[in-house]
Design a protein around this motif. Structure first.
Motif, short mmCIF file in Angstrom:
data_model
loop_
_atom_site.label_atom_id
_atom_site.label_comp_id
_atom_site.label_asym_id
_atom_site.label_seq_id
_atom_site.Cartn_x
_atom_site.Cartn_y
_atom_site.Cartn_z
N TYR A 111 95.49 19.96 -51.69
CA TYR A 111 95.27 21.03 -50.72
C TYR A 111 95.94 22.30 -51.20
CZ TYR A 111 93.63 17.50 -47.44
OH TYR A 111 92.91 16.50 -46.83
N ASN A 112 95.31 23.44 -50.94
CA ASN A 112 95.83 24.74 -51.39
C ASN A 112 96.58 25.40 -50.23
OD1 ASN A 112 96.36 27.16 -52.59
ND2 ASN A 112 94.26 27.53 -53.26
N PHE A 113 97.88 25.13 -50.13
CA PHE A 113 98.69 25.65 -49.04
C PHE A 113 98.96 27.15 -49.19
CE2 PHE A 113 99.80 21.12 -49.36
CZ PHE A 113 99.35 20.72 -48.12
N ASP A 114 99.00 27.63 -50.43
CA ASP A 114 99.20 29.07 -50.64
C ASP A 114 98.01 29.87 -50.14
OD1 ASP A 114 101.68 28.62 -51.82
OD2 ASP A 114 100.81 28.41 -53.82
N ALA A 115 96.81 29.38 -50.41
CA ALA A 115 95.61 30.06 -49.91
C ALA A 115 95.55 30.01 -48.38
CB ALA A 115 94.35 29.42 -50.50
N LEU A 116 96.02 28.90 -47.80
CA LEU A 116 96.06 28.80 -46.34
C LEU A 116 97.03 29.83 -45.76
CD1 LEU A 116 95.36 27.35 -43.66
CD2 LEU A 116 97.28 25.81 -44.15
N VAL A 151 102.81 18.07 -42.58
CA VAL A 151 104.07 18.82 -42.56
C VAL A 151 103.98 20.06 -43.44
CG1 VAL A 151 106.52 18.71 -43.18
CG2 VAL A 151 105.47 16.81 -41.99
N SER A 152 103.37 19.95 -44.60
CA SER A 152 103.20 21.11 -45.48
C SER A 152 102.29 22.16 -44.85
CB SER A 152 102.64 20.67 -46.83
OG SER A 152 103.54 19.80 -47.48
N THR A 153 101.29 21.71 -44.09
CA THR A 153 100.42 22.65 -43.37
C THR A 153 101.21 23.38 -42.29
OG1 THR A 153 98.54 21.20 -43.80
CG2 THR A 153 98.28 22.86 -42.07
N MET A 154 102.07 22.66 -41.60
CA MET A 154 102.92 23.30 -40.58
C MET A 154 103.83 24.35 -41.22
SD MET A 154 103.81 19.88 -38.37
CE MET A 154 105.15 20.59 -37.48
N ASP A 155 104.40 24.02 -42.37
CA ASP A 155 105.26 24.98 -43.07
C ASP A 155 104.47 26.20 -43.53
OD1 ASP A 155 107.42 23.33 -42.68
OD2 ASP A 155 107.28 22.38 -44.66
N ALA A 156 103.26 25.97 -44.04
CA ALA A 156 102.43 27.09 -44.51
C ALA A 156 102.00 27.99 -43.36
CB ALA A 156 101.21 26.56 -45.25
N ALA A 157 101.85 27.43 -42.16
CA ALA A 157 101.41 28.21 -41.01
C ALA A 157 102.55 29.00 -40.37
CB ALA A 157 100.78 27.30 -39.97
N ARG A 158 103.79 28.61 -40.62
CA ARG A 158 104.93 29.28 -39.99
C ARG A 158 105.32 30.58 -40.68
NH1 ARG A 158 107.49 23.86 -38.72
NH2 ARG A 158 107.27 23.74 -36.46
N PRO A 166 110.43 37.01 -46.66
CA PRO A 166 109.69 36.11 -45.78
C PRO A 166 109.08 36.87 -44.59
CG PRO A 166 112.04 35.80 -45.48
CD PRO A 166 111.87 36.77 -46.61
N VAL A 167 107.82 36.55 -44.30
CA VAL A 167 107.11 37.16 -43.18
C VAL A 167 106.73 36.03 -42.22
CG1 VAL A 167 105.05 38.43 -42.48
CG2 VAL A 167 106.22 39.02 -44.61
N LEU A 168 107.04 36.21 -40.95
CA LEU A 168 106.74 35.21 -39.93
C LEU A 168 105.26 35.27 -39.56
CD1 LEU A 168 108.58 33.21 -38.51
CD2 LEU A 168 108.73 34.81 -36.61
N LEU A 169 104.58 34.12 -39.61
CA LEU A 169 103.17 34.06 -39.27
C LEU A 169 102.98 33.53 -37.85
CD1 LEU A 169 101.61 32.70 -42.59
CD2 LEU A 169 101.55 35.03 -41.70
N PHE A 170 102.98 32.22 -37.70
CA PHE A 170 102.77 31.58 -36.41
C PHE A 170 103.87 30.53 -36.21
CE2 PHE A 170 98.63 32.98 -37.96
CZ PHE A 170 98.21 33.75 -36.90
N PRO A 171 105.02 30.94 -35.67
CA PRO A 171 106.15 30.00 -35.57
C PRO A 171 105.99 28.92 -34.51
CG PRO A 171 106.72 32.10 -34.60
CD PRO A 171 105.39 32.27 -35.23
#
Length: 180
Positions: A111-116, A151-158, A166-171
């Motif tokens: 999965y491409n978490f950076d692209a997400l 878990v990695s998706t949750m981290d990529a979304a935060r 660091p920029v906050l996305l969707f905490p």
């Protein structure tokens, strides 16, 4: 003539007191050992929220439905074996193909978490603060998705790192039951 007393009369009674010294010695050693090892144990916690419950309280016997005053983004990331599907209340974002996932799995099956994170950053920039739930995201996954991917998706979304900061996305991450 005097008779010698019978040996049966003189029954020796043994002491009935328990010897607690070995148990007390064990406790003296075990309590400090357990207390000292407790500070080395760390528990990892992932903070997440449950999606809000819909309907039951407001629908029974209520003739006037509440009116929505603010728009909701309702951003959702669905994890499938094909990749990530990103959708909101307005529309489903499409990827390179109209029917495929927004961010497909790479050629190596990862999965491409950076692209997400980058796609969610673009959505955050376009949405701004015009929505009441601009800090929230719902993540749903198929049953066969590995826990580490979730878990990695949750981290990529935060959050995301832009130019080293660091920029906050969707905490406020919520988990959904699954994909139908």
């Amino acid at each position: 003539m005097a008779f010698q007393p019978s040996k049966r009369r003189h029954i020796r009674q043994e002491s009935t007191d328990l010897n607690l010294t070995p148990i007390m010695n064990l406790m003296v050693v075990m309590i400090p050992l357990l207390l000292s090892s407790a500070q080395f144990i760390k528990i990892g916690i992932i903070e997440l929220n449950l999606p809000p419950a819909a309907g039951a309280a407001g629908t029974l016997g209520s003739s006037n439905a509440p009116k929505e005053t603010q728009r909701n983004l309702d951003l959702t990331v669905s994890i499938t074996d094909q990749g990530f599907y990103i959708s909101s209340a307005a529309a489903v974002l499409t990827g390179s193909t109209a029917t495929g996932p927004t961010i497909p799995i790479g050629g190596n099956g990862e999965y491409n978490f950076d692209a997400l994170s980058q796609k969610l950053y673009e959505i955050k920039q376009k949405a701004g603060n015009g929505f009441s739930d601009s800090e929230s995201i719902v993540i749903q996954a198929e049953n066969k998705i590995r826990y580490q991917v979730l878990v990695s998706t949750m981290d990529a979304a935060r959050s995301i790192r832009i130019d080293g900061t660091p920029v906050l996305l969707f905490p406020q991450v919520s988990l959904s039951a699954g994909i139908i």
